[in-house]
Design a protein around this motif. Structure first.
Motif, PDB file in Angstrom:
ATOM      1  N   UNK A 146      38.306   1.733  20.605  1.00 34.92           N
ATOM      2  CA  UNK A 146      38.123   0.627  21.998  1.00 34.92           C
ATOM      3  C   UNK A 146      36.902  -0.324  21.549  1.00 34.92           C
ATOM      4  N   UNK A 147      36.318   0.368  20.524  1.00 34.66           N
ATOM      5  CA  UNK A 147      34.818  -0.654  20.108  1.00 34.66           C
ATOM      6  C   UNK A 147      34.380  -1.542  19.385  1.00 34.66           C
ATOM      7  N   UNK A 148      35.758  -1.463  18.914  1.00 37.32           N
ATOM      8  CA  UNK A 148      36.517  -2.950  17.738  1.00 37.32           C
ATOM      9  C   UNK A 148      35.867  -4.085  18.265  1.00 37.32           C
ATOM     10  N   UNK A 149      35.463  -4.593  17.808  1.00 42.77           N
ATOM     11  CA  UNK A 149      34.953  -6.388  17.877  1.00 42.77           C
ATOM     12  C   UNK A 149      35.869  -7.501  17.403  1.00 42.77           C
ATOM     13  N   UNK A 150      37.179  -7.497  18.163  1.00 41.52           N
ATOM     14  CA  UNK A 150      37.992  -7.844  17.291  1.00 41.52           C
ATOM     15  C   UNK A 150      38.312  -9.375  16.951  1.00 41.52           C
ATOM     16  N   UNK A 151      37.188 -10.352  17.879  1.00 44.74           N
ATOM     17  CA  UNK A 151      36.648 -11.914  17.189  1.00 44.74           C
ATOM     18  C   UNK A 151      36.354 -12.046  15.795  1.00 44.74           C
ATOM     19  N   UNK A 152      34.941 -10.744  15.834  1.00 44.64           N
ATOM     20  CA  UNK A 152      33.766 -10.925  14.854  1.00 44.64           C
ATOM     21  C   UNK A 152      35.518 -10.242  13.524  1.00 44.64           C
TER      22      UNK A 152
ATOM     23  N   UNK B 229      31.786 -13.182  -0.146  1.00 43.56           N
ATOM     24  CA  UNK B 229      33.132 -12.293   0.186  1.00 43.56           C
ATOM     25  C   UNK B 229      32.972 -11.125   0.674  1.00 43.56           C
ATOM     26  N   UNK B 230      32.169 -10.229   0.066  1.00 44.58           N
ATOM     27  CA  UNK B 230      31.512  -8.984  -0.349  1.00 44.58           C
ATOM     28  C   UNK B 230      31.219  -7.923   0.675  1.00 44.58           C
ATOM     29  N   UNK B 231      29.696  -9.466   1.083  1.00 44.16           N
ATOM     30  CA  UNK B 231      29.432  -9.030   2.665  1.00 44.16           C
ATOM     31  C   UNK B 231      29.764  -9.713   3.641  1.00 44.16           C
ATOM     32  N   UNK B 232      31.348 -10.590   3.978  1.00 44.15           N
ATOM     33  CA  UNK B 232      31.739 -10.447   4.611  1.00 44.15           C
ATOM     34  C   UNK B 232      32.633  -9.408   5.183  1.00 44.15           C
ATOM     35  N   UNK B 233      33.682  -7.811   3.898  1.00 48.78           N
ATOM     36  CA  UNK B 233      33.520  -7.056   3.955  1.00 48.78           C
ATOM     37  C   UNK B 233      32.855  -5.770   4.437  1.00 48.78           C
ATOM     38  N   UNK B 234      31.186  -6.375   4.381  1.00 51.89           N
ATOM     39  CA  UNK B 234      30.844  -5.012   4.836  1.00 51.89           C
ATOM     40  C   UNK B 234      30.248  -5.509   6.405  1.00 51.89           C
ATOM     41  N   UNK B 235      30.419  -6.403   6.802  1.00 49.82           N
ATOM     42  CA  UNK B 235      30.553  -7.580   8.397  1.00 49.82           C
ATOM     43  C   UNK B 235      31.507  -6.971   8.654  1.00 49.82           C
ATOM     44  N   UNK B 236      32.797  -7.104   8.120  1.00 50.48           N
ATOM     45  CA  UNK B 236      34.265  -6.469   8.532  1.00 50.48           C
ATOM     46  C   UNK B 236      34.080  -5.175   9.299  1.00 50.48           C
ATOM     47  N   UNK B 237      33.503  -4.554   8.293  1.00 49.73           N
ATOM     48  CA  UNK B 237      33.258  -2.301   8.486  1.00 49.73           C
ATOM     49  C   UNK B 237      32.867  -2.290   9.270  1.00 49.73           C
ATOM     50  N   UNK B 238      32.101  -2.966  10.103  1.00 45.99           N
ATOM     51  CA  UNK B 238      30.823  -2.499  10.793  1.00 45.99           C
ATOM     52  C   UNK B 238      31.677  -3.023  12.575  1.00 45.99           C
ATOM     53  N   UNK B 239      32.145  -4.250  12.228  1.00 50.10           N
ATOM     54  CA  UNK B 239      32.363  -5.034  13.100  1.00 50.10           C
ATOM     55  C   UNK B 239      34.064  -3.763  13.624  1.00 50.10           C
ATOM     56  N   UNK B 240      34.375  -3.018  12.373  1.00 52.34           N
ATOM     57  CA  UNK B 240      35.588  -2.381  13.104  1.00 52.34           C
ATOM     58  C   UNK B 240      35.245  -0.954  13.913  1.00 52.34           C
ATOM     59  N   UNK B 241      34.299  -1.443  13.973  1.00 51.32           N
ATOM     60  CA  UNK B 241      33.754  -0.045  14.903  1.00 51.32           C
ATOM     61  C   UNK B 241      33.717   1.480  13.797  1.00 51.32           C
ATOM     62  N   UNK B 242      33.178   2.454  14.243  1.00 47.83           N
ATOM     63  CA  UNK B 242      33.040   3.554  13.947  1.00 47.83           C
ATOM     64  C   UNK B 242      35.023   4.575  13.257  1.00 47.83           C
ATOM     65  N   UNK B 243      35.304   5.200  12.537  1.00 47.53           N
ATOM     66  CA  UNK B 243      36.456   5.461  12.746  1.00 47.53           C
ATOM     67  C   UNK B 243      36.543   6.675  13.091  1.00 47.53           C
ATOM     68  N   UNK B 244      37.874   6.541  13.647  1.00 45.31           N
ATOM     69  CA  UNK B 244      38.187   7.593  14.685  1.00 45.31           C
ATOM     70  C   UNK B 244      38.705   8.984  14.125  1.00 45.31           C
TER      71      UNK B 244
END
Length: 463
Positions: free
Chosen positions: A18-24, A99-114
């Protein structure tokens, strides 16, 4: 294991998901995340369009468009810049870095892997569950600051990509100027060589009739020989300058079959320059914007509290540690404002955070001071080179033409010797070359001013 612990284990994956930021996530997962910012900044800084080719089909389409722009054509500086921004592979590598920097932001925005790790054994199971819950809670508690820091780093990556683009545009424009100036010099030498060849042939004919001795003939021939060497040198310089332009535009194979003009554009009618260059540099320089974000990133990393005051770059370098109460004094010290936020570092537990922040603040302050100076120097260079080029064009060349006309008239009337005519031709060539070089220097200064305002490399350099 108690019921409460079992319940925590069941709820934990739901909390993490639930902690994933969908907009980000939606923003960062875009195939060209952040590139719109780069494209807009490029258009405002250079007037050209930047292209990020992400597939083989897009690369092929870009190459076809480039071929249509340059193959068999005489290109101007704007076309050269446009081709470089479309076709330079080093720039495409910089966009891949974005693009690589965007993937890093994407990974953080997804939140911890459950995930849930369970070991065998009652005691081991209990301890494993407790450790998993503790780690997950830490992940959840740090999610917001980590996401903020990742966004800051992504914004820095956008600015770096823009800086790479502007620097390439400035370098390409300067390379085009160098190539055209070299071809113009070669053409001027070729024109003078035609006159020298005629004089050399005349000397040879006079020598055969006995009207001119060998020493005088040698003086006539040596000028022609020297011009031939100078012309060969000028042709080589033009060839190498054009090849450097070709590299920057990313051309190879049959696409290198293009031309540049034989002479530089005429000077503008009005004296150019931007009296507000210093203000524009402080507003638009990407290196200053990156420096500001670096301060923000350090504050986020070390959990510094909010900004307590704003000091100018001059005050930072002077070592000011307290706010000035008299704002009027500050206004007189710094005419064009560039303020640096100072965060409260007094309550830091770690001395490292305080020192790292102040080191970055001082670096940014020096960058701002340098940007001011570079902008003033670039403005002075543009206006100064313009006046110099106009002086050569409007004062020196007209006088040189009068001298050449009189020399030819007196030579035809048998009042002066061939030696005098050759000497005047040599001096006339020097004046023409100096005029052409002064004009090229003006256009270089004009390109440098734009680069300084936006933070591109003003002097260029090989890849």
């Amino acid at each position: 294991m108690t019921r409460r612990r079992r319940k925590s284990l069941l709820i934990l994956p739901l909390l993490l998901a639930a902690c994933a930021d969908t907009d980000l996530v939606r923003t960062a997962s875009d195939p060209r995340a952040g590139f719109a910012f780069v494209a807009d900044g490029t258009r405002r800084a250079t007037g050209a369009d930047s292209v990020w080719a992400r597939s083989a089909a897009e690369i092929a389409a870009t190459e076809a468009r480039v071929r249509g722009l340059v193959h068999g054509k005489t290109i101007g500086p704007d076309t050269a810049v446009q081709v470089a921004l479309m076709n330079n592979r080093a720039l495409q590598a910089a966009y891949a870095g974005l693009g690589l920097s965007a993937t890093e932001l994407w990974e953080v925005a997804l939140g911890p892997v459950p995930t849930l790790n369970i070991s065998l054994g009652q005691t081991g199971l209990t301890r494993s569950a407790e450790a998993t819950i503790a780690a997950a809670l830490i992940e959840l508690s740090t999610q917001k600051p980590r996401k903020a820091l990742a966004e800051t780093r992504f914004r820095q990556a956008q600015l770096r990509a823009l800086g790479e683009t502007v620097a390439l545009a400035a370098e390409t424009r300067r390379a085009w100027i160098d190539a055209v100036a070299a071809f113009e010099a070669a053409a001027l030498i070729a024109q003078t060589q035609a006159t020298a060849d005629a004089a050399s042939e005349l000397a040879a004919e006079l020598g055969r009739t006995g009207a001119m001795n060998r020493g005088d003939q040698a003086r006539e021939h040596v000028f022609t020989a020297e011009l031939a060497a100078e012309r060969a040198d000028a042709r080589l310089e033009a060839q190498l300058a054009k090849e450097r332009l070709t590299r920057l535009m990313g051309l190879w194979g049959t696409d290198v079959s293009y031309y540049v003009p034989d002479r530089m554009p005429a000077l503008p009618g009005r004296q150019p320059g931007r009296s507000d260059a210093e203000r524009l540099a402080l507003e638009h320089r990407v290196d200053l914007a990156i420096g500001r974000l670096e301060l923000q990133a350090i504050a986020q990393h070390y959990r510094l509290s909010g900004s307590t005051r704003m000091l100018s770059d001059a005050e930072i370098l002077a070592g000011v540690e307290v706010e000035r109460e008299d704002e009027a004094v500050r206004a007189r010290v710094v005419e064009v404002g560039f303020e640096i936020p100072l965060y409260d570092t007094g309550k830091l537990a770690a001395r490292k955070g305080e020192l790292e922040y102040m080191r970055a603040a001082h670096r940014l302050a020096q960058q701002a001071i340098n940007a001011r100076s570079e902008a003033r120097s670039a403005h002075a260079a543009v206006t100064g080179q313009y006046r110099i080029a106009r002086h050569w064009r409007d004062e020196v060349l007209p006088l040189r033409r009068v001298i050449d006309e009189e020399a030819l008239r007196t030579y035809n009337g048998m009042l002066t010797s061939t030696f005098d005519l050759i000497a005047d031709a040599r001096e006339g060539l020097d004046a023409q070359l100096s005029t052409a070089e002064a004009k090229a220097d003006y256009w270089r200064a004009e390109a440098d001013l734009t680069a300084v305002i936006w933070g591109g490399n003003p002097k260029g350099g090989d890849e």
